[in-house]
Write a protein that holds these residues in place. Structure first.
Motif, short mmCIF file in Angstrom:
data_model
loop_
_atom_site.label_atom_id
_atom_site.label_comp_id
_atom_site.label_asym_id
_atom_site.label_seq_id
_atom_site.Cartn_x
_atom_site.Cartn_y
_atom_site.Cartn_z
N ARG A 1 48.27 -19.42 42.93
CA ARG A 1 49.03 -19.88 41.77
C ARG A 1 48.45 -21.18 41.22
N ILE A 2 48.15 -22.11 42.12
CA ILE A 2 47.65 -23.41 41.69
C ILE A 2 46.28 -23.28 41.03
N PHE A 3 45.36 -22.56 41.71
CA PHE A 3 44.00 -22.46 41.19
C PHE A 3 43.96 -21.73 39.85
N SER A 4 44.67 -20.59 39.76
CA SER A 4 44.63 -19.83 38.52
C SER A 4 45.32 -20.58 37.39
N ALA A 5 46.40 -21.30 37.68
CA ALA A 5 47.07 -22.09 36.65
C ALA A 5 46.16 -23.20 36.13
N LEU A 6 45.41 -23.83 37.05
CA LEU A 6 44.49 -24.89 36.63
C LEU A 6 43.35 -24.34 35.77
N VAL A 7 42.83 -23.16 36.13
CA VAL A 7 41.78 -22.54 35.31
C VAL A 7 42.31 -22.28 33.90
N ILE A 8 43.53 -21.76 33.81
CA ILE A 8 44.14 -21.48 32.50
C ILE A 8 44.32 -22.77 31.71
N LEU A 9 44.85 -23.80 32.34
CA LEU A 9 45.12 -25.05 31.63
C LEU A 9 43.84 -25.70 31.12
N VAL A 10 42.82 -25.77 31.96
CA VAL A 10 41.57 -26.43 31.57
C VAL A 10 40.90 -25.68 30.42
N THR B 1 55.17 -24.23 32.93
CA THR B 1 56.60 -24.05 33.17
C THR B 1 56.88 -23.15 34.38
N GLU B 2 56.34 -21.93 34.36
CA GLU B 2 56.63 -20.94 35.40
C GLU B 2 55.87 -21.24 36.69
N ASP B 3 54.60 -21.66 36.56
CA ASP B 3 53.74 -21.74 37.74
C ASP B 3 53.64 -23.13 38.35
N ILE B 4 54.12 -24.14 37.63
CA ILE B 4 54.10 -25.49 38.21
C ILE B 4 55.51 -26.08 38.26
N TYR B 5 56.16 -26.18 37.09
CA TYR B 5 57.49 -26.81 37.05
C TYR B 5 58.51 -26.04 37.89
N LYS B 6 58.66 -24.74 37.61
CA LYS B 6 59.65 -23.94 38.34
C LYS B 6 59.22 -23.71 39.79
N ALA B 7 57.94 -23.43 40.01
CA ALA B 7 57.47 -23.09 41.36
C ALA B 7 57.49 -24.27 42.32
N PHE B 8 57.21 -25.48 41.81
CA PHE B 8 57.04 -26.62 42.71
C PHE B 8 58.06 -27.74 42.51
N LEU B 9 58.61 -27.87 41.31
CA LEU B 9 59.45 -29.03 41.03
C LEU B 9 60.93 -28.70 40.94
#
Length: 499
Positions: A126-135, A354-362
Motif C-alpha cells: 500500500r505504501i510503495f504503490s501509493a508513493l509511486v502514484i503520488l510522485v 485519503t484511502e491509502d494513507i489517511y484512512k489506513a494509517f491515521l
C-alpha cells in the motif's frame, strides 16, 4: 493581442457547463466510495468515453498532430501501439479487475486492491504503490497545468502566471466538488467534443486543399518520405513506439474506470464504444498533422506560427479555416483534452492520500462524511503542489513526465495482469515486480537511453520475471486468497458466457 469574442464566449460556456456538472455530482456524492469511484455505478457509455478522455490529454490534439506535421506518417506507429494496448487492456484486464476488486475487500484504489489481494499485513504494498502514484501523478498534473496555461496564454494573450491559474481553476473546482462522478460525466462531454473536433477538422482541411488526391500530391511534393511509415525507422524505433501500448496495463486513472463500472456485464459494450472512439480520434489526429502539411505548403503566408511551433498545427487550422464561433468550439476541445486528464490525475492522487494513507494509517474509524471532505482537501493540496511545480514551465522536474507513463506501466502493469490471471502470485512477487519495474525504468532512462529502446520494455520484462521468481519464494498464497481468486474468476467466466 485582441481576444476573439466568439472564442471567449465558447470557452466561458464550456467551463460553466463543466462546473454545473460538478455541482450536480456533488448532490449524488454521499460517501467515500461515491467520491473516489462513483459508487461503482457507471454505465458502459460513460465508462467507455471516460476511459478514453482520461487517457488522451492535450497530446492528442497538439503533440501527435505536431509530430506527424514534422515527420510524416512514420510517427503513426505510436498510435498503432496505443490502440493494440488499449484493446488488450479492455479484453483481459477490465472485467477481471472489476470482479477481483469487489471480491478483495471491495477495494476502491489500486493500493487497496494490492493490499487485500495479497493479504499484506505489513502494508508495504500500500505504501510503495501509493508513493509511486503520488510522485508520478503530481508531476503529471503539473504537466497538464502547463498545457492548459499555454493554451490560455496563446488564445487570450494572458501572462503565463495569469494563464496558469485560469487554466487550472475550473478543473480543480469541479473535481473538488463532485469527485469521481463529476470527473466521469465531464469526461463524457469532453470526449464527445474531442471526437467532433478530430473528425471535422481534417475533412475541412482536405476540402480546402482541393480534395484527397490533391492533398496527397502536395504532401509528397514537400517530402516524399512524409507518406512512408518506415521513413528513418529502425526496428528498435518501431518497437519502442508500439511499446507505448504496454503502459495501459498500469495506468491508475484508466484502471479506476474498470473498477467503477456498474457491472462486469457492461464491459463488452464499453470496450466496443471506447475502441471506436479511440481509433477515430487517433486517426483524426494523424490526419490533422498530415493534411496540415498540404494546407500550409499551399498557404505559406499563414504558416509562421506552425513553423515556429509545430504543435500549433491544430490551433492554427481551426483559426484559419473556421467561422470564429466554430473555431472557439474546436479550441475548447484542446481544453477538454487537458481538463479530462488533469481531473483524473488529481482524483487518483486524492484517493491515494485519503484511502491509502489517511484512512489506513491515521483515522481508521473516520466517518464517510469526514473522508469525503478529506478527499476534497487532498484534491486542493495536490493541485497547489502541481501549480507550484508548473509555475516554472522550464523546471527540469517536468522532464520526468516523458517516462512517467513507462514508470506506471512497468511498476503496476505486470503486477495487475498476473494478479488477475495467476492465483499462485504472492505478496513477495508483487513487491518485487513493482520495485524492479520502477527502478529499471529510471535506471534505463538515465544510463541506457543511448540504445534508443523505450524504457518500458526492459522494465516490463524484468518486473514480470521478478514476480514469477519471488512468488515461488517464502509462503505460498493462503486458502482465503485462493478462495477469493476462484470466486472472482468464476463470476467473470459466467459473465463472459452471458455476454
Amino acid at each position: 493581442m485582441t481576444v476573439s469574442t466568439p472564442t471567449l464566449v465558447t470557452f466561458v460556456i464550456y467551463i460553466s457547463s463543466m462546473l454545473l456538472i460538478g455541482f450536480i455530482a456533488y448532490w449524488r456524492t454521499k460517501n467515500l466510495s461515491d467520491y473516489i469511484l462513483g459508487g461503482r455505478s457507471l454505465g458502459s457509455f460513460v465508462t467507455a468515453l471516460s476511459a478514453g478522455a482520461s487517457d488522451m490529454s492535450g497530446w492528442l490534439l497538439m503533440g501527435l498532430p505536431g509530430a506527424v506535421y514534422m515527420s510524416g506518417l512514420s510517427e503513426g506507429w505510436i498510435g498503432i501501439g496505443l490502440i493494440a494496448g488499449a484493446y488488450l487492456n479492455w479484453l483481459f484486464v477490465a472485467g477481471r479487475l472489476r470482479v477481483q476488486t469487489e471480491h478483495n475487500g471491495n477495494a476502491l484504489t489500486l493500493p487497496d486492491y494490492f493490499t487485500s489481494r495479497f493479504e499484506d499485513n505489513s502494508r508495504i504494498l500500500r505504501i510503495f504503490s501509493a508513493l509511486v502514484i503520488l510522485v508520478f501523478f503530481t508531476i503529471y498534473c503539473a504537466s497538464g497545468i502547463v498545457a492548459g496555461a499555454r493554451l490560455f496564454e496563446s488564445t487570450f494573450g494572458m501572462s503565463y502566471e495569469t494563464a496558469l491559474w485560469a487554466g487550472a481553476a475550473a478543473t480543480i473546482v469541479y473535481t473538488f466538488i463532485g469527485g469521481f462522478l463529476a470527473v466521469s460525466w465531464t469526461d463524457t462531454v469532453q470526449a464527445s467534443l474531442m471526437i467532433f473536433a478530430l473528425i471535422l477538422t481534417p475533412i475541412v482541411v482536405i476540402i480546402a486543399t482541393g480534395g484527397v488526391d490533391s492533398s496527397f500530391i502536395a504532401i509528397e511534393a514537400v517530402n516524399p518520405g512524409n507518406l512512408d511509415m518506415f521513413k528513418g525507422a529502425s526496428f528498435i524505433g518501431v518497437i519502442s513506439l508500439m511499446a507505448w501500448g504496454l503502459g495501459y496495463f498500469g495506468q491508475p486513472h484508466i484502471l479506476a474506470r474498470f473498477m467503477a463500472v456498474d457491472s462486469v456485464n457492461s464491459i463488452a459494450s464499453a470496450r466496443r464504444i471506447s475502441m471506436t472512439w479511440m481509433i477515430l480520434c487517433l486517426g483524426g489526429a494523424v490526419a490533422v498533422g498530415l493534411f496540415g502539411i498540404a494546407y500550409f505548403s499551399a498557404h505559406p503566408e499563414v504558416a509562421g506560427a506552425v513553423n515556429e511551433n509545430h504543435e500549433r498545427v491544430f490551433i492554427e487550422l481551426a483559426k484559419v479555416l473556421f467561422n470564429p464561433w466554430v473555431a472557439g468550439v474546436l479550441l475548447s476541445a484542446i481544453l477538454a483534452a487537458v481538463m479530462s486528464t488533469l481531473s483524473c490525475q488529481l482524483l487518483v492522487c486524492s484517493s491515494a492520500l485519503t484511502e491509502d494513507i489517511y484512512k489506513a494509517f491515521l483515522r481508521k474509524s473516520a466517518s464517510q462524511t469526514e473522508l469525503v471532505w478529506v478527499g476534497r482537501g487532498m484534491v486542493l493540496l495536490v493541485a497547489l503542489v502541481a501549480i507550484w511545480l508548473a509555475s516554472n514551465p522550464d523546471n527540469r522536474v517536468l522532464g520526468l513526465v516523458s517516462y512517467a507513463w513507462a514508470g506506471f506501466g512497468a511498476a503496476f502493469g505486470p503486477v495487475v495482469i498476473l494478479s488477475l490471471v495467476w492465483k499462485g502470485m504472492t505478496r513477495n512477487g508483487a513487491l518485487a515486480g513493482m520495485v524492479l519495474g520502477a527502478v529499471t525504468v529510471i535506471l534505463w532512462k538515465n544510463f541506457f537511453g543511448w540504445t534508443g529502446l523505450y524504457e518500458i520494455i526492459p522494465g516490463f520484462i524484468l518486473a514480470t520475471l521478478g514476480i514469477l521468481l519471488f512468488s515461488r519464494t517464502g509462503n505460498g498464497p493462503s486458502a482465503v486468497m485462493l478462495r477469493n481468486f476462484d470466486k472472482a474468476e468464476l463470476e467473470y467466466q459466467q459473465a463472459q458466457r452471458q455476454a
